[in-house]
Each structure stands twice: as structure tokens, then as C-alpha cells.
Write an enzyme that holds these catalytic residues in place. Structure first.
Site, short mmCIF file in Angstrom:
data_model
loop_
_atom_site.label_atom_id
_atom_site.label_comp_id
_atom_site.label_asym_id
_atom_site.label_seq_id
_atom_site.Cartn_x
_atom_site.Cartn_y
_atom_site.Cartn_z
N HIS A 184 40.35 -3.88 0.23
CA HIS A 184 40.42 -3.14 1.50
C HIS A 184 39.30 -2.11 1.62
CE1 HIS A 184 44.49 -4.77 2.31
NE2 HIS A 184 44.65 -4.61 0.99
N SER A 314 11.71 0.98 8.29
CA SER A 314 11.84 1.70 9.55
C SER A 314 10.48 2.03 10.12
CB SER A 314 12.65 2.99 9.36
OG SER A 314 12.66 3.77 10.55
N LYS A 320 12.19 4.49 4.06
CA LYS A 320 13.44 3.73 4.19
C LYS A 320 13.20 2.26 3.84
CE LYS A 320 17.40 3.43 7.33
NZ LYS A 320 17.66 1.99 7.35
N GLU A 327 20.35 -9.58 5.12
CA GLU A 327 20.50 -9.56 6.58
C GLU A 327 20.04 -10.87 7.20
OE1 GLU A 327 18.39 -6.12 7.89
OE2 GLU A 327 19.95 -4.71 7.23
#
Length: 462
Positions: A184, A314, A320, A327
Site C-alpha cells: 500500500h 530539466s 535535475k 518513463e
């Protein structure tokens, strides 16, 4: 087209202007004119399979005494050239066309006829010779099965095997690391990182077996059923012989269909195959999202692993780095799942003796196979093989996890354990320190009972 840029071809409907340098003829040009719908074309794998069928048909027709040896040889030679990709520019048709794929079958017939005519020095007819003993209605279903089987055997299964081995190797490499299990998305009992990665490996291993299980159905070829499954205009041995010829050419266990009526009117094997591809996509989605969560941070996230830094993440935030490979893989998975919906809808379009959504079934099935093959290799080589583990951070989190009080349940009971866990969490203390105050257990007993590594030994190991 200017007067100099086209030639006039004729078919049963009359005259058609065709580009002067095109190897195709009237029927292909009509389809070019009729279906300006998308920029989607049949994949190279399909054109390869279609050409192989035409070459094999010529060889079988020669063996059956239906075609002269010189003509059959010329057709086989040009069919091999087309299969090798030398004439892809002459297959311009949109996949959104007649549902039987007749336009694309005739495209192949016309290209091969023109090439064979030039090679042989005498007229080779697209219908009478290239399409001898065939119909679009058995050629296109055969091309779907053949192209899918070849793509799975040559591309997908090797890629999945590579991913599986990469995961197995990584699991062994990181098995000494004990991390916090999560259910969870909440802290749970400890697991070894090797167990977690091993679970991913098992998913891919099952995916390989699932795909292998459908191959016997894909191996059945509709060729020989001709127009409606009765084999009209084909020699009784044509289906068996062309399946054997294609098996020889591909070194795959291809056979003629056990029932041409089923193979031509339905696409159940394609639907089944797509379903297994969808399952693999779901597995890859789970693995990729786990990687994204584990890599999150580096400060405010889980920060358990560091994926390879492949590119700046980025355009505005310096330094970053994003998990670009997982992805990309999740987007592949979404596409494959969507393709499965299209193939499922296409599969139900088997009206009486013919399915009339064959082109989109072919396109989406082959796209799914190619995407999963490529994504599996990229995920293996550019994400899993190279990620590093933040062992110090993982160890600190495991040591502060109050849920490991679960290991004390058999000794102190659930209720007492719950109170200890809540107090440890509320006060930011180690579970062991609170347990020393609230139970009769010694420090040595608690060290033994709460040893994170020992707590990971209860599961089934592969």
C-alpha cells in the site's frame, strides 16, 4: 502528375495513371487514390513475410507442375530481393484500406510481376502467375501469422531472455542488501533487494513462457484455403507444401492450418498473442514504476537506488536527472495495451468466411512485438544493469522501521506489538529500545528476533 511523370496502366475498371517509375500498377494506384487516410504503412516485417509467401508459392507451383521453372525461379529471386528490403518504397499503401488487405496483396503481386518480367524477359502476370493458387483471403492471414512468429522468434524472445538474465544477474549482485518492504506504499516487513529484483525476473520468465505457449497456434498457416476456405483454384497439396517450404525457409515449425475456415474467418491466434503481449506490458509497467519510485529523490524521495544519468532532466532546473528509461518503457506499455484493444475489436470482425480488419490487426500486432522487444533491451541495458544502490540510506531506514515488531508477535502478541510500534514511531525511537522497556525480552533476544536479514529468510526462494 505531368505528362512525363506518369504512365497509363489498365485493369478491369479501365485506365489509371501511375507514376512512371513505380513498380506497382493499376490496382495499387487505385488504393493509393482511395485511401489517403493516414501515414501508417505495413511494417517491414509484414512486407518481408508477404514476399516470402510469394516466393514459396512460386516454388511450390513449379514442383506441382503448374509453373515453368524459369518463371518460378525469376519470381523466387525478385521475391527474395523484396523480402530483403530493396523495394520498400514501392509499397505505399495505407493500412486503412479494404479489410481483407487485398490492396496490399495486389501491391505485392504487381511489384513482383514487374520485377520478374524485367528479369525473365517475358510477361509475368500479377494475378495469373504471382497470385497463382492464392487469394488475398488466405495470403494476408498467413502473412500475419508468419510475420508475427518470425518477429517473436528473432526479436522478442531474445530480448526478453536478455532482460530476464539481466534481472537474474542484478538480483544476485544486490542480494546482500536488506531494504524496507512496502505494501500500500507503506512500510512493511524487510525484504532483500535481490528478492525484489528476483520477483521482476520471475515476471519476465513467465512472460517468455506465455509467448512461447501461443506459438503453435501462430504456426498454423491459412495458405491453401484460397477464397473461402475450400481451396478453390489451388492444388490439394498446395497448403501442405507451401507450409513446408516456408518452414524450410525460416527454420520454424510452420504447418498448414488444421481448419482453413477457422484460420481465414477468425484471428483468434492473433488476439491470443496480443493478450500475452499485453500481460508482458503490464509486467514491464510494474517493473518500470518500481524503479521510478526507488530512484525518487535524491533528497525528498525514497532514494534507494540511482539509475544511470543519461541526459539532463530539466530545461529550467540545473542538475535535475530524470528516470527517462522507465518513463519511456511505461509509454511503450500503454501503447501495447491500447494495441490489444484494437486487435480485440479487429478479431471480432470475422464475418462468415473472412475477417475484415486484417490490416489493423497486422499493424498493431507487429508494432507491439517490436516495441516490447526494443523496450526490453533498453530497460535491461540502460536502467537495470547500471543502477547503483544507496546501501547506507537503505540500512538506516530499515533500522528505524517499527513494522518489524511483527516478528515479535509469536512472543508478545499482536496488541502489545502494536503499542510498541506506535510508541516507537511517535517518539522517533528505535523499536528495540521501546521493546526493552515494554517486554521481558533481553537485548540479545531482541537482536536475534529483529535481525532484518533473518526476517527475509521465510519466503520461497528460486
Amino acid at each position: 502528375m505531368s505528362e512525363q511523370s506518369y504512365r497509363v496502366e489498365r485493369d478491369s475498371l479501365g485506365e489509371v495513371k501511375v507514376p512512371a517509375d513505380a513498380l506497382y500498377s493499376a490496382q495499387t494506384q487505385r488504393a493509393v487514390d482511395n485511401f489517403p487516410i493516414s501515414d501508417l504503412r505495413f511494417p517491414r516485417a509484414f512486407i518481408r513475410a508477404l514476399s516470402m509467401i510469394k516466393g514459396a508459392a512460386a516454388a511450390v507451383n513449379q514442383d506441382l507442375g503448374l509453373m515453368p521453372a524459369d518463371m518460378a525461379g525469376a519470381i523466387e529471386k525478385v521475391a527474395q530481393a523484396v523480402a530483403d528490403g530493396q523495394y520498400d518504397a514501392h509499397f505505399p499503401l495505407d493500412i486503412f484500406q479494404t479489410g481483407s488487405g487485398t490492396s496490399t496483396n495486389m501491391n505485392a503481386n504487381e511489384v513482383l510481376a514487374n520485377l520478374a518480367t524485367k528479369l525473365l524477359g517475358q510477361k509475368v502476370h500479377p494475378n495469373d502467375h504471382i497470385n497463382m493458387s492464392q487469394s488475398s483471403n488466405d495470403v494476408i492471414p498467413t502473412a500475419i501469422h508468419l510475420s508475427a512468429y518470425v518477429a517473436i522468434a528473432e526479436d522478442l524472445l531474445p530480448a526478453l531472455s536478455h532482460l530476464h538474465q539481466t534481472l537474474v544477474d542484478k538480483a544476485a549482485q544486490v542480494d546482500q542488501v536488506v531494504t524496507t518492504g512496502r505494501t500500500h506504499l507503506m512500510d512493511a516487513m524487510p525484504v532483500r533487494l535481490g528478492q525484489e529484483v528476483g520477483g521482476w525476473a520471475a515476471q519476465i520468465g513467465h512472460g517468455i513462457k506465455r509467448v512461447e505457449a501461443v506459438l503453435p497456434r501462430l504456426a498454423e498457416l491459412a495458405q491453401g484455403g484460397t477464397a473461402v476456405g475450400t481451396g478453390i483454384n489451388a492444388h490439394p497439396e498446395f497448403g501442405t507444401r507451401i507450409a513446408a517450404k516456408l518452414a524450410e525457409m525460416t527454420q520454424l515449425p510452420l504447418i498448414t492450418s488444421h481448419n482453413y475456415f477457422e484460420s481465414m474467418s477468425a484471428q483468434d491466434a492473433a488476439v491470443e498473442t496480443s493478450g500475452q503481449l499485453k500481460t508482458i506490458a503490464v509486467s514491464l509497467m510494474k517493473i518500470s514504476n518500481d524503479l521510478r519510485w526507488m530512484n525518487s529523490g535524491p533528497i525528498a524521495g525514497l532514494g534507494e537506488i540511482v539509475l544511470p544519468a543519461l541526459q539532463p532532466g530539466s530545461s529550467i532546473m540545473p542538475g535535475k536527472i530524470n528516470p527517462v528509461i522507465p518513463e519511456a518503457v511505461t509509454m511503450v506499455c500503454a501503447q501495447v495495451i491500447g494495441n490489444d484493444v484494437t486487435i480485440t475489436i479487429g478479431g471480432q470482425a470475422g464475418n462468415f468466411q473472412l475477417n475484415v480488419m486484417l490490416p489493423i490487426i497486422a499493424y498493431n500486432l507487429l508494432q507491439s512485438i517490436a516495441l516490447l522487444a526494443n523496450a526490453s533491451r533498453v530497460l535491461a541495458d540502460m536502467a537495470i544493469a547500471g543502477f547503483t544502490v544507496n546501501e547506507e540510506r537503505i540500512a538506516s531506514l530499515v533500522g528505524r522501521n517499527p513494522i518489524i515488531v511483527t516478528a515479535l508477535n509469536p512472543v508478545i502478541g499482536y496488541e502489545t506489538g502494536a503499542k510498541i510500534a506506535k510508541q516507537a514511531y511517535a517518539e522517533g525511537r528505535l523499536l528495540k529500545d521501546v521493546a526493552l522497556e515494554k517486554t521481558n525480552l533481553t537485548a540479545e533476544e531482541l537482536d536475534r528476533l529483529l535481525d532484518p536479514r533473518q526476517l527475509t529468510e521465510g519466503g520461497i526462494q528460486e
